[in-house]
Design a protein around this motif. Structure first.
Motif, short mmCIF file in Angstrom:
data_model
loop_
_atom_site.label_atom_id
_atom_site.label_comp_id
_atom_site.label_asym_id
_atom_site.label_seq_id
_atom_site.Cartn_x
_atom_site.Cartn_y
_atom_site.Cartn_z
N THR A 37 0.45 3.96 -3.09
CA THR A 37 0.92 5.11 -2.62
C THR A 37 1.75 6.38 -3.05
N ASP A 38 2.75 5.81 -2.81
CA ASP A 38 4.04 6.73 -2.69
C ASP A 38 4.51 6.86 -4.12
N LYS A 55 0.74 -0.97 -0.23
CA LYS A 55 -0.04 -0.56 -0.01
C LYS A 55 0.68 0.81 -0.17
N ARG A 56 2.04 1.03 0.90
CA ARG A 56 2.38 2.43 1.33
C ARG A 56 3.46 2.20 -0.07
N THR A 80 -5.01 9.17 -4.11
CA THR A 80 -3.76 8.33 -3.04
C THR A 80 -4.66 7.07 -2.99
N ARG A 106 1.44 6.89 -6.98
CA ARG A 106 0.22 7.28 -7.70
C ARG A 106 0.50 8.96 -6.84
N THR A 107 1.10 9.33 -5.54
CA THR A 107 0.98 10.39 -5.54
C THR A 107 2.49 11.56 -5.56
#
Length: 373
Positions: free
Chosen positions: A238-239, A234-235, A321, A241-242
């Motif tokens: 997320t990193d 997930k991290r 996110t 994509r964002t």
């Protein structure tokens, strides 16, 4: 005169039917032999079960958020029914698709992030708190035959290290090893390979359902590592994509902080000057007061604009996110494998089958072969 028997008839030999009753009698007569084979085979299965370290499996299922929209034409529908996804041809800007998640999880940097995961194990009524790296390196059980079969290679490696050139490797802390993913040490590479064999990731090409299976000799460790893999995945996503949205957020945060500081400074200067010259009829002081007031208004306008931009940047980060829904979370398994009862049943049935082959065919075939020779 035509001969009646112009063509000689080929004699036809009738095949005797299978004597079912005779076979049953032969089996019943040799019941002791069959039982002995089953007992020996079952004992071998139980021995293998006790000699093999039990392995527990933890299965997790995730559903990622899809950023692409599959076109609704007939070709895409037919391709989807056939198990082929054409969304990658629609100009998807996202470089990390769900079908690449197995490559991410099996990569060296991702596995190296698991080295310092704290684990708790119980050995001989003693609780040991250590890292996952030390657990893989020093707390793994091996079957006795793997040790016996592996000792020649261990001896060969020892001889190479004794007579060959020694590689300079600094001593490392097992609990907190210094890891350089660009240049792993020999021990670290072995640990990475061992962890990679314990993790299996598959992706359904139709639904993009992600299935993560973690196997380990300790059921609690398997569940903990499964949770950590999901958390790190997930991290990581997320990193990625964002990343741009977070850079924009940092930029607008800096503008907002500067604009706020300048606005407060201008407001303070105006208030100080107004209090000091309140009631003064000097035209010069009135002009300067208007200048400070205009500057405060200007700074406030910039401050208000940057505040709006900052809020939009925060909303953009939230929008970018991704959502990685956990449909089946990791749970501590109750049973491991191999099952001793299943091994006993399987090997006993195998012994029963081999005993039937011996009693009904092989024993007589060997006896006939000895008579002829």
């Amino acid at each position: 005169m035509i001969e009646e028997n112009e063509y000689s008839e080929i004699p036809y030999k009738k095949t005797s039917p299978v004597d079912i009753a005779g076979l049953i009698k032969k089996v019943l007569k040799s019941w002791k032999t069959i039982l002995l084979w089953m007992v020996v085979a079952g004992a071998i299965g139980v021995f293998i079960g006790f000699s093999t370290p039990k392995v527990y499996s933890v299965t997790s299922k995730l559903s990622p958020e899809l950023t692409t929209r599959v076109s609704a034409n007939s070709m895409s529908s037919l391709a989807s029914m056939a198990g082929v996804n054409l969304s990658g041809l629609s100009g998807n800007p996202d470089a990390i698709r769900p079908d690449l998640y197995p490559e991410i999880i099996s990569s060296v940097p991702f596995i190296a992030d698991l080295f310092e995961v704290p684990v708790q194990i119980v050995e001989k009524n003693d609780t040991v708190n250590t890292s996952y790296y030390d657990y893989i390196e020093n707390h793994q059980k091996r079957a006795w035959w793997s040790v016996v079969m592996g000792w020649p290679f261990d001896a060969l490696n020892w001889a190479k290290g004794l007579f060959g050139a020694k590689e300079e490797e600094t001593e490392e802390d097992s609990d907190h090893p210094e890891v350089d993913t660009f240049h792993l040490t020999r021990k670290q590479d072995g640990v990475v390979r061992s962890i990679g064999k314990k993790i299996s990731v598959t992706v359904d090409r139709k639904t993009y359902m992600i299935t993560i299976i973690v196997e380990d000799q300790n059921k609690v460790v398997a569940a903990d590592i499964s949770n950590k893999i999901i958390e790190n995945l997930k991290r990581y996503i997320t990193d990625y994509r964002t990343e741009k949205a977070r850079r924009d957020l940092e930029y607008y945060q800096g503008l907002y902080d500067d604009a706020k500081a300048e606005y407060l400074a201008a407001q303070k200067a105006y208030a100080w000057y107004f209090d000091a010259n309140n009631g003064t009829v000097s035209r010069l002081s009135q002009v300067h007061t208007h200048q400070l007031q205009n500057e405060v208004n200007l700074k406030y306008s910039v401050y208000s604009t940057t505040s709006q931009q900052l809020q939009l940047a925060k909303a953009k980060v939230q929008q970018e996110t991704p959502v990685l829904a956990v449909l089946q979370p990791p749970t501590v398994p109750l049973k491991g494998r191999p099952s001793k009862v299943r091994l006993l049943t399987t090997y006993a049935f195998f012994g029963f089958f081999l005993s039937l082959v011996w009693v009904l065919w092989l024993k007589d075939a060997i006896a006939d072969f000895k008579k002829k020779h």
